[in-house]
Design an enzyme around this catalytic site. Sequence first.
Site, PDB file in Angstrom:
ATOM      1  CE1 TYR A 293      -4.173   1.594   0.316  1.00  0.00           C
ATOM      2  CE2 TYR A 293      -3.555   2.441   2.498  1.00  0.00           C
ATOM      3  CZ  TYR A 293      -4.342   2.337   1.563  1.00  0.00           C
ATOM      4  OH  TYR A 293      -5.534   3.115   1.628  1.00  0.00           O
TER       5      TYR A 293
ATOM      6  NE  ARG B 146      -9.147   6.376   8.169  1.00  0.00           N
ATOM      7  CZ  ARG B 146      -8.634   5.556   6.978  1.00  0.00           C
ATOM      8  NH1 ARG B 146      -9.593   4.616   7.018  1.00  0.00           N
ATOM      9  NH2 ARG B 146      -7.569   5.578   6.548  1.00  0.00           N
TER      10      ARG B 146
ATOM     11  CD  GLU C   6      -6.795  -1.824  -5.519  1.00  0.00           C
ATOM     12  OE1 GLU C   6      -5.586  -2.561  -5.344  1.00  0.00           O
ATOM     13  OE2 GLU C   6      -7.396  -1.603  -4.784  1.00  0.00           O
TER      14      GLU C   6
ATOM     15  CG  ASP D  64      -4.798  -6.647  -6.380  1.00  0.00           C
ATOM     16  OD1 ASP D  64      -4.843  -7.620  -6.381  1.00  0.00           O
ATOM     17  OD2 ASP D  64      -4.771  -6.206  -5.098  1.00  0.00           O
TER      18      ASP D  64
ATOM     19  CD  GLN E  91     -10.972  -3.559  -0.445  1.00  0.00           C
ATOM     20  OE1 GLN E  91     -11.004  -3.404  -1.668  1.00  0.00           O
ATOM     21  NE2 GLN E  91      -9.969  -2.875   0.256  1.00  0.00           N
TER      22      GLN E  91
ATOM     23  CE1 TYR F  14     -10.839  -1.188   6.082  1.00  0.00           C
ATOM     24  CE2 TYR F  14     -13.082  -1.270   5.065  1.00  0.00           C
ATOM     25  CZ  TYR F  14     -12.204  -0.587   5.763  1.00  0.00           C
ATOM     26  OH  TYR F  14     -12.349   1.022   6.222  1.00  0.00           O
TER      27      TYR F  14
ATOM     28  CB  THR G 151      -3.766   1.641  -5.885  1.00  0.00           C
ATOM     29  OG1 THR G 151      -4.627   0.657  -5.826  1.00  0.00           O
ATOM     30  CG2 THR G 151      -4.374   2.587  -6.959  1.00  0.00           C
TER      31      THR G 151
ATOM     32  CD  GLU H  20      -6.972   6.440  -5.750  1.00  0.00           C
ATOM     33  OE1 GLU H  20      -5.902   7.404  -5.485  1.00  0.00           O
ATOM     34  OE2 GLU H  20      -6.271   5.410  -6.239  1.00  0.00           O
TER      35      GLU H  20
END
Length: 480
Positions: free
Chosen positions: A164, A178, A237, A271, A278, A282, A398, A412
């Site tokens: 990541y 968030r 991704e 990916d 998810q 997750y 990504t 995104e």
Amino acid sequence: MSTRANESGPSSSSGIDETHDPNLRSWVESANDPATDFPIQNLPIALCGMTNISSQGVHALVPIGDSFLDLDQLVVCKLLDKRIYPACHFSDFDDGVRAFRQLLSQDSSGWSALRRRLSELLSGRDPALRDNAEFRESCLIARDVVEADGYFESPEPSNYTDFYASIHHATNVGSMFRPDNALLPNYKHIPIGYHGRASSIVPSGTSFHRPVGQTSPPDSDPSAGPGFGPCKLMDYELEMGCIIGRGNVMGSPVSIADAESHIFGLCLVNDWSARDLQKWEYVPLGPFLAKNFATTISPYIVTMEALAPFRIPAYERPASDPRPLPYLTSDANTALGGFDITLEVHLQSAEMAKRSMSPIRLSKGNFRHMYWTFAQMVAHHTVNGCNLQPGDLLASGTISGPTRDSRGSMIELTWDGDPFANPPKLVPGTQRTPIELPTGEKRTFLADGDTVIMKAYCEREGYRRIGFGECRGTILPAKS
């Protein structure tokens, strides 16, 4: 926040030699085309299963222009020493892959010897292949023959780890869910990763069915319980993958100084991600069914040596960011830990293909923006004693850049927020602007029949452009 690495190129001590000479030409004339991904300065390696041509089985091929050089046949013709290249021509695929891993498990001097020998043969410095019609017929295969009678194979890694490592991607996605705390406290201290599913890694060109699974209860009625059915938020991704060469003994970490000697080369990775599955699954252990249905990789492994002219400093972190711990730090990684690789994502819908319309480009970015380097990923992966094995795949996560058109996923790309604006523009995650296709179709996420094509290439003044080929996959309808 710093958005790009220093643009200076590699130093004279970074492994550049006569095989990178931009004036080097091949007697395979198509390799001299400035637009080819595969000039003589590249020489990546791919595994290919042969069916109807004279020498059947699994072969290791090197693309050169619009042809392929068969390494196994070079050994048969005594043009390549088995000490340099352990032949992997087997009718049984598993044996072929095991033999291919013998090549990966050599040290970097063995990889260098193979590259120099191939450069000699394809440039004509050693005319043994160029001047022998029988050898040429045996060892050189036209691309259309491979496409008609062969099929690319993935190197079938025993293990797959997905990282990541793009701070832009992590900040974008974190801001959707968030807004006041986009990055979790550990992000700038360790390369975040998780172990993926190796058995569902597939080579470029493979189609797969839309996954099915559970989704979260509707926000309007949390008591309704989870839904079940085909994924509705299908995404790609854009990632780079590194193929591990030499492994390490269990219990013996790989130091940051030695990490790159364990990396054979890089490839493209898609990916695929089922975003709605998810979201539900997750927490607390990470993605599961949202990821394990398919991961597509490009067939060509571009070696670390081929990439030497395109090395750049690692991402320049802001002074306010924490410094990585010593086991993740080295002068060499700081100076040349990055790669200047341009990356593109293209999309062709089923309707576009029906009308013979070319794919459209969705995004264009660069690998230089990664917060963590592959060397740091290898060092962190093994610091606890984990044993990497030849052929293992480590993916970057990504790859997104600082601008909207450089984002590496649909979640995104269609999101209207921009956490890097001044002041940040954070729009609730449900507000999106769809991408309009030339047919009038619109996409917020991917539809059945969509084909995603990823491309990557390296360019630098004074050196030949080299490419990674394509990483292509098509989504089929879910099975009932």
